[in-house]
Design an enzyme around this catalytic site. Structure first.
Site, PDB file in Angstrom:
ATOM      1  N   HIS A  19       9.530  -4.547   4.617  1.00 41.48           N
ATOM      2  CA  HIS A  19       9.334  -5.107   3.280  1.00 41.48           C
ATOM      3  C   HIS A  19      10.388  -4.581   2.298  1.00 41.48           C
ATOM      4  CE1 HIS A  19       6.632  -7.922   1.573  1.00 41.48           C
ATOM      5  NE2 HIS A  19       5.743  -7.126   1.032  1.00 41.48           N
ATOM      6  N   ASN A  66       4.098  -6.881  -5.238  1.00 37.74           N
ATOM      7  CA  ASN A  66       3.330  -7.994  -5.802  1.00 37.74           C
ATOM      8  C   ASN A  66       3.430  -8.094  -7.323  1.00 37.74           C
ATOM      9  OD1 ASN A  66       1.801  -5.672  -6.091  1.00 37.74           O
ATOM     10  ND2 ASN A  66      -0.139  -6.726  -5.839  1.00 37.74           N
ATOM     11  N   ASP A  91      12.844  -9.784   1.974  1.00 36.97           N
ATOM     12  CA  ASP A  91      12.491  -9.979   3.382  1.00 36.97           C
ATOM     13  C   ASP A  91      11.805 -11.328   3.592  1.00 36.97           C
ATOM     14  OD1 ASP A  91       9.199  -9.108   3.624  1.00 36.97           O
ATOM     15  OD2 ASP A  91      10.314  -8.456   1.856  1.00 36.97           O
ATOM     16  N   ASN A 112       4.592 -12.307  -1.818  1.00 39.37           N
ATOM     17  CA  ASN A 112       3.990 -11.944  -3.100  1.00 39.37           C
ATOM     18  C   ASN A 112       5.003 -11.538  -4.167  1.00 39.37           C
ATOM     19  OD1 ASN A 112       1.347 -12.551  -2.353  1.00 39.37           O
ATOM     20  ND2 ASN A 112       1.048 -10.537  -1.435  1.00 39.37           N
TER      21      ASN A 112
END
Length: 186
Positions: A19, A66, A91, A112
């Site tokens: 991530h 997020n 990513d 997100n």
């Protein structure tokens, strides 16, 4: 001026995870051009420099993935910058590990960080560089997968993907994003 936002999560426990490949790409680009992340503002760590004659700002939101849009919006509002001059690097599960895909608009595709940026900017139209992390094997939870580190066997693909990303970002500073997509989407 161009501003490049790499997406990731703050904290050393996330630094090598899938991530955080957006942060990794910005670190690589900063290293190539002697740019230091030495400012903390707009909910981000920021590095400024000149790349190929173009003033460039590298931004790593410290909001967690997020909430990435909060940092993007804070930077936009404070510096009155144009969204057209932004590139987001992140990513992508739907792109094969090692591959780089460029787009200038679209849905968040379940990401997100991108969802948050769309919410805070009010548009799906902004330049993006998606770094492939592939999908997990069946039965492997996506959240656990994206927060896991790249295995050694993917090290070469990761290294070349980061280099390709930096090449594309450098090219994009002096060319249109359409030209950059044509050259690097292959």
């Amino acid at each position: 001026m161009k501003w490049i936002v790499g997406l990731g999560n703050p904290g050393s426990q996330y630094s090598k995870t899938r991530h955080n490949v957006g942060f990794m790409a910005l670190d690589e680009l900063a290293g190539r051009h002697g740019i230091a992340f030495n400012q903390s503002k707009c909910k981000s760590v920021i590095g400024e420099g000149v790349i190929d004659g173009v003033k460039t700002v590298l931004i790593k939101p410290m909001t967690f993935m997020n909430l990435s849009g909060e940092a993007v919006r804070a930077y936009m509002d404070y510096y009155k910058v144009n969204l057209e001059d932004m590139i987001v690097v992140y990513d992508d599960l739907d792109t094969e590990i090692g591959k780089v895909r460029l787009r200038y608009q679209g849905s968040p595709g379940g990401h997100n960080g991108i969802k948050s940026i769309i919410q805070h900017t009010g548009t799906q139209s902004f330049n993006r560089v998606r770094l492939g992390i592939s999908r997990p094997e069946p039965g492997f939870a996506v959240v656990d997968y994206v927060l896991s580190s790249f295995p050694k066997k993917e090290g070469d693909k990761l290294k070349s993907m980061l280099a390709d990303t930096c090449d594309a970002l450098e090219f994009s500073l002096r060319h249109t994003f359409e030209q950059t997509m044509a050259k690097f989407n292959g």
